[in-house]
Structures are given as C-alpha cells and as structure tokens.
Design a protein around this motif. Structure first.
Motif, PDB file in Angstrom:
ATOM      1  N   SER A 497       0.806  -1.205   0.000  1.00  0.00           N
ATOM      2  CA  SER A 497       0.000   0.000   0.000  1.00  0.00           C
ATOM      3  C   SER A 497       0.847   1.266   0.000  1.00  0.00           C
ATOM      4  O   SER A 497       1.561   1.561   0.943  1.00  0.00           O
ATOM      5  N   GLU A 498       0.712   1.996  -1.073  1.00  0.00           N
ATOM      6  CA  GLU A 498       1.457   3.242  -1.186  1.00  0.00           C
ATOM      7  C   GLU A 498       0.943   4.243  -0.158  1.00  0.00           C
ATOM      8  O   GLU A 498       1.692   5.037   0.403  1.00  0.00           O
ATOM      9  N   LYS A 499      -0.366   4.155   0.102  1.00  0.00           N
ATOM     10  CA  LYS A 499      -0.989   5.089   1.032  1.00  0.00           C
ATOM     11  C   LYS A 499      -0.430   4.889   2.444  1.00  0.00           C
ATOM     12  O   LYS A 499      -0.077   5.839   3.144  1.00  0.00           O
ATOM     13  N   LEU A 500      -0.331   3.622   2.807  1.00  0.00           N
ATOM     14  CA  LEU A 500       0.190   3.289   4.123  1.00  0.00           C
ATOM     15  C   LEU A 500       1.637   3.741   4.243  1.00  0.00           C
ATOM     16  O   LEU A 500       2.084   4.233   5.281  1.00  0.00           O
ATOM     17  N   GLU A 501       2.375   3.581   3.150  1.00  0.00           N
ATOM     18  CA  GLU A 501       3.774   3.966   3.137  1.00  0.00           C
ATOM     19  C   GLU A 501       3.892   5.469   3.381  1.00  0.00           C
ATOM     20  O   GLU A 501       4.750   5.944   4.117  1.00  0.00           O
ATOM     21  N   LEU A 502       2.974   6.197   2.756  1.00  0.00           N
ATOM     22  CA  LEU A 502       2.948   7.645   2.890  1.00  0.00           C
ATOM     23  C   LEU A 502       2.666   8.043   4.339  1.00  0.00           C
ATOM     24  O   LEU A 502       3.357   8.881   4.928  1.00  0.00           O
ATOM     25  N   GLN A 503       1.642   7.401   4.910  1.00  0.00           N
ATOM     26  CA  GLN A 503       1.291   7.697   6.308  1.00  0.00           C
ATOM     27  C   GLN A 503       2.481   7.432   7.224  1.00  0.00           C
ATOM     28  O   GLN A 503       2.774   8.204   8.137  1.00  0.00           O
TER      29      GLN A 503
END
Ligand code: ADP
Ligand code: MG
Length: 695
Positions: A497-503
C-alpha cells in the motif's frame, strides 16, 4: 473426472468448439500445430495397470476397477454424491467414490451395475477407503488399458486434460514435418543428442515401468529427451539473438563523429579528473557513436562509479554532431537531479535542455515538446514521459536510459519499438548482469564496465541494529547533526500500500522532529509530493538547510548529495538486496567517514536474515548481485514476475549453464554452415518471430 471428459461422453450440452478452443489454446501460448507438439507434460499418471481393490492402501495414487453397487446423494455434512464400488470377484473389497460437485448425468453414469475404471488418490474415509473426485470412465470387460503413461499437461480454465491429450496426440501423429529433425546429423552425433521426434514422442507418452533412475531423470528433467528439448529451446533463443544483432548491424544510424567542441569543454570544467575506467569506457562509446549502425551498449558500474559524466560526454558528442539526445531516468527525483546536474555542467555552452516529466504543468510540457519538435532543444531529460505519445525528437541521435534494470525486459523491448531503431542507445545500470543472462537475454548488448570508483571515497561502515535500540540511534544521529553531518532516514517499505507507506513517512517525520528537537532540522521527501516541493526539499538538503531527510525509497536510485554521510534504513529486513545496496550507496561519497545503520524488527525471517548478512559482509555490488541471484534466481532480475512474460519454458538459467554454452556455440556454427536448418529451427520454436522473449 474432468468436465471435458464427461462432455466427451455426450452427457453435457456440447459447447460450440472452434473459437472457444482456440481462445483457450491461445491462453496457453498455442497458436500453431508446432506449438501443440511443444506443449509438454508437467507430469504423468500410470493408467497402464489396475490395482486390485483388495490391495489399495491410503496414500497411493492408483487406477482401480470395479462394479458400482450403490449410488446416493447424501446431504450431511454437505451435499455430495457417494458411490460404493466393489470387486465383482471379491465383494468385500470395496472403495467409496465421493463427489462434492457433480452433474445429474454423473449420477447416471455411476449407476449400480456399471463397471467403472477410476484413477485418484486413495485415502482413509469414515466408510473405509475412498477417492475424492477421481477420474472415472465406464468400461467393459475388454476395454484395453493404455500401454503408455498418461501425460498431465499445463492447461487453462475450461480446457480439460482429456481434450488436450487427444488434441496433442492427434497433432503429434498428424504430420511428420512437425516432428522432423531440424539439426544436422553432425551436431546430433557430436553431442549424442536424441532425435527431436523421438524426444517429443517420449516426453508426451513415455513407456510405463521405467527403472528408478530413468524415472527420476524424467521427473527432474535431466533425461536425454528433456536435454534435447532444452537444447533446442536455447538454440532457438541464441539464433534469434544473433538475428537481432545482425538486423541491427544492417540498420543505419547517424554517424556522430563529434568535433570535441563540447566534450572537451565539459572535461575541463568538471571539478575532477576522469578515472582510468571512465576514460576507457568513454573511448568505447565514442567509437561506437562514430559508426553507421546503431550502438546498443550497456554501461555497467557500481553505485557511485561515475556513470553520469560518461553519459554526459556521449550526449555532447551527439549534440556537437548536430543531433538531439534523450536522457531517461526511472524516477522523477532522479531525472530531476540529472537535469540539474547537467544544466549546471553545461551552463554557457549553448546547449538547450528540455525537461519532461509526468507531472509537468500542461503549459510547460507544451513548450518543452515544441522546443524538441522544432529542434531548438538539443537535449531532452526526463522520465518515461519522454517516450509518450506526442513527444517527438526528430533529430534523435542518441537515447540514454539510466538504471535500465529498473525498467524490466518488457519496457526495454517496448522502447526498441519507440522510434529508437535508428538512434544509438546507451543503457546504464548499477546492477551487474548475471553471467547466464549476459549469455541469453542480454546477449544482444555490448557491455562496458566501470570497474573502479573515483578516488577519495570512504568505505561505508554498516551496522545492524535491532529496533529495540532505536533510542540510541536517534541520540547518536542528533549528536552527528550537531557536528555538521547530514542524514538520510529511509522509511519502511510497504509494498502492499502506497498510502500506508505515505502515512508511515509522515508519522516518522513527526516522530523524529519531536525526538530530535533542537538537535536537527528534519525534512520529508516522498513520491506523492508535488515535483516543485520535492525539488525544493532536495535543494534544501543539498544546501545543508536540512540535517535529516526522512524519505521513502524515492531516493533509492542515483541521488547524489556528497555531504550526507549517514544512512538509516527502517525495517531493513523488508528490502531487497539490490535496494539495500543502492540505498547504502547514497552515502560514502564525500570525505567524511560514512555509516549505514540497518534497523531491523525482530524476529527476522530466514530469507531476510540471509539478505542482511550479505549486505553486512559485502561492499562490492558485483558480489552482492551474485549472492542476490543465489537467493532469488535470475527470473527476478529480468523483472519477469511483474510483467508476466513467458521466459524460457523448459531450460533453466541456473541449472542449464552448460547447455546454454553449447547452444551458443552451435548457433554460430549452424548459421555459418547450415543457414536453412537454422531458419527451420527458429520457425519451429518462434513461428517466425524474432523476439524470443515476446514469442
Ligand atoms: P553513478 O555511477 O552511481 O551514477 P554518479 O555519476 O552519480 O555515479 O557519480 C557519483 C559522484 O561521483 C558524483 O558526485 C560525481 O560528480 C562524482 N564523480 C564522478 N566521476 C568522478 C571522478 N572521476 N572523480 C571524482 N568524482 C567523480
Ligand atoms: Mg547514477
């Protein structure tokens, strides 16, 4: 039994054949009769003998025969068809057949009184021995047993084994040309090869009761019949590579003689002297560019070996010869950095650069595209946006592709089609090509190696540290920043998950800002930032206005900030070896002693442990790549997993090295002595296509 087999008996409404079948075959990569002949079994079943019901025992995979004495649909614990089969001569010897999915017609086929032959795995059930979903067919007393092993083929949804078996058998027997020999007698004799026809017939339907050694060889694919097929496959690959190379030598490319006007100036103005290795590969490339056939050269050099300056020199030779150059990098950050570095190197030399990336505002993109189309801009730098539709580089003389291994084979081949055919190509990579790949998938490239690092590099000390000691590391980093050192802090990789990585990146930034307090200024860099913000952050880091740069793996490739001397990698156990090596290569570029801290979370899995050990013990990119290959296998290197391309079907790049060498030698000899045979051989395996990989 499979649906197809049931259908063959006419108990299912027959689907229209034709289109359906050819679609299914296409999914298996089968387009021609020759492909069916080469569609080889995964394994075999022995249908040549019957095991008496009285001799069955759990764990056996066998064929048995008997008379149905009872057939019922039961509803507990779930709906199922249960048949009881018995030996007519020994009623107490019985076997239960159990089907959880079934057609009404199957119930009829398995009616009491019918004699059936079943094949399946015997297991212990609560009603005695049973088979779940066995293959079955109704027989009479004189239904013959096959005299060969029964092949099990790779297949696809909707295409039953039985249909495929019949199709293959019919095709193999249909036309002698399909199994005719393509190799000349002397080659077969010299290598003691099996004949092609004998080999395929054997592999489709081997005789039963092979001795243990032969059976093992068949399973392990070391049997002479397999050797012959693998050799043929590798030979076809070698022939296609040579055809490629020959076609390339016939293509015309612009002769880029150069004048020295720009290249000489660049050499004078960079603040260092080229290493001997750089001088050497630069000469190789300069020589290629002067030829009238397109260069396809791979410049291989470890992280930090100085590939960029060599690329810049090549670009200038093309530009001073009146041509345009396209320079492509796999990420925006890296492309941007190349853009800045080259712009500063080339300042005042009259070279106009056009910058192109995916996130460029429409207006800027338009003017960059226009400048390239009119020829006003000499030098295009950017991401793969460079090769998108609408971008034209009419006087393209040279295309440079940085970190080419990041693009994968599929993209590499796609690029060939992108109007690059007439331009010279320079590819660069920090990941050395494993030897077997250099002999196969990359054999159409020329390779230059930068085997020397610029002087003055300090070796990077690597430390493996458990997350439990994180506080110590934070304190140590704070202290180092106080001494003017700069730090990359790399966020954990979260592939799902790119989103999780961002968070996580944002959270890490917040955490470090709080825990480092006054000790350091902390910046954040991630893939989702606007390019302008990314550039501003990178800039601040380069200038020293940021001490600790929290970053996702966007900095993995090519980023170059000499004052940064500490690299902390969170959850290092999640990264691949070449990623770790690339990341670590971001430090150790200046005079200061550099350190790379690999933070790991316990417990660490076996593979991850192996990777961390390799990275801890080795600094040399070649050795790391070699170890990586041992851990992962060469297929990964090709990026095949992602692209789903079929690679070699039968030969194995690791186990069949000797055969690869034989095939390479044979290809040369065959082309020279028997070009007709070579053509026939390629026809059989590739159907006239020359791209082996996309075949
Ligand atoms: P890579 O091969 O990883 O792409 P770069 O081209 O980014 O390496 O070079 C790494 C660093 O080394 C850059 O800062 C570059 O300016 C510097 N460099 C390149 N060649 C030399 C040299 N001959 N002597 C000293 N520094 C060099
Ligand atoms: Mg680089």
């Amino acid at each position: 039994m499979s649906k197809a087999a049931t259908r063959d008996k006419g108990s299912l409404p027959a689907k229209p054949a034709g289109r359906g079948l050819s679609d299914q075959l296409a999914r298996l990569g089968i387009a021609r009769d020759a492909d069916l002949v080469l569609h080889l079994p995964l394994r075999y079943e022995d249908h040549t003998r019957l095991t008496p019901l009285a001799s069955l025992s759990p764990g056996l995979s066998v064929q048995a025969e008997g008379e149905i004495v009872n057939t019922d649909i039961q509803y507990r614990p779930r709906r199922q068809l249960v048949c009881l089969m018995a030996d007519p001569s020994r009623r107490d010897a019985q076997l239960v057949l159990r089907f959880f999915t079934f057609y009404p017609s199957q119930q009829k086929t398995l009616a009491p009184g019918h004699r059936v032959r079943v094949f399946g795995d015997v297991r212990e059930g609560h009603m005695g021995l049973e088979m779940v979903h066995p293959q079955f067919k109704v027989v009479t007393d004189d239904t013959p047993l096959p005299d060969r092993l029964t092949p099990v083929y790779p297949t696809t949804a909707g295409l039953g084994q039985e249909t495929l078996r019949k199709l293959v058998a019919r095709t193999v027997a249909s036309d002698p040309a399909l199994t005719a020999e393509t190799l000349p007698e002397w080659l077969i004799a010299r290598r003691k090869f099996w004949k092609f026809g004998d080999a395929v017939r054997f592999l489709h339907t081997p005789p039963p009761r092979l001795n243990a050694l032969t059976q093992h060889a068949l399973d392990a694919r070391t049997h002479p019949a397999w050797t012959r097929l693998k050799f043929d496959e590798l030979l076809a690959q070698q022939l296609s590579l040579k055809a490629h190379r020959q076609a390339r030598s016939l293509r015309r490319a612009p002769v880029l003689t150069g004048t020295g006007a720009l290249t000489r100036k660049l050499v004078e103005r960079v603040p260092f002297k080229l290493t001997r290795a750089q001088e050497h590969v630069w000469r190789e490339i300069a020589h290629d560019l002067k030829r009238a056939s397109p260069m396809q050269r791979l410049l291989q050099g470890d992280v930090g070996s100085g590939k960029t300056i060599v690329a810049a020199l090549a670009a200038l030779q093309a530009i001073e010869s009146g041509k345009q150059v396209a320079f492509m990098a796999p990420t925006e950050i890296l492309a941007e950095q190349h853009y800045r570095k080259l712009a500063s190197w080339l300042e005042g030399l009259g070279v106009r650069i056009a910058w192109l990336s995916g996130s460029l505002p429409a207006k800027d993109r338009k003017s960059a595209v226009a400048a390239l189309a009119s020829g006003d801009a000499h030098f295009a730098i950017g991401t793969h946006a460079l090769f998108q539709e609408g971008v034209e580089v009419p006087k393209l003389g040279l295309a440079i592709i940085d970190e080419q291994h990041r693009f994968g084979v599929a993209q590499r081949l796609a690029l060939r089609g992108k109007g690059l055919a007439e331009a010279h190509q320079l590819m660069m990579s920090a990941t050395p090509i494993p030897r077997t790949l250099a002999m196969t998938f990359y054999a159409d490239l020329d390779v230059s190696v930068l085997d020397e690092l610029p002087p003055g590099r300090t070796p990077v000390a690597t430390r493996l540290v458990s997350q439990k000691r994180r506080r110590e590391i934070v304190a140590w980093v704070g202290k180092a920043c106080g001494e003017g050192r700069q730090v990359y802090w790399v966020c954990p990789l979260i592939e799902e998950s790119e989103k999780l990585e961002l968070q996580t990146a944002v959270a890490l930034h917040t955490e470090l800002t709080a825990s480092l307090g006054e000790a350091a200024r902390v910046g954040l860099l991630h893939g989702r930032m606007k390019p302008a913000d990314k550039a501003a952050t990178m800039d601040a880091f380069v200038k020293g206005d940021i001490d600790v740069l929290v970053a996702t793996t966007v900095i993995e490739v090519g980023v170059d900030v000499p004052n940064a001397s500490i690299m902390v990698i969170e959850h290092a156990e999640r990264f691949g070896l070449s990623q770790l090596h690339q990341l670590r290569g971001r430090v150790g570029r200046g005079a200061a002693e550099s350190t790379c801290v690999l933070l790991f979370e316990e417990p660490v899995g076996e593979l991850a442990k192996a990777r961390l050990k390799v990275i801890f013990e080795n600094n040399d990119g070649f050795e790391i790549a070699r170890q990586d290959l041992l851990i992962r296998g060469p297929g990964e290197f090709l990026g095949a997993r992602q692209s789903g391309l079929p690679l070699l079907r039968f030969a194995d790049l690791e186990r069949d090295v000797a055969l690869i060498e034989q095939a390479r030698d044979a290809a040369d000899e065959l082309l020279q002595k028997e070009p007709t045979a070579a053509r026939a051989h390629m026809m059989r395996w590739l159907g006239g296509k020359t791209d082996f990989i996309t075949a």
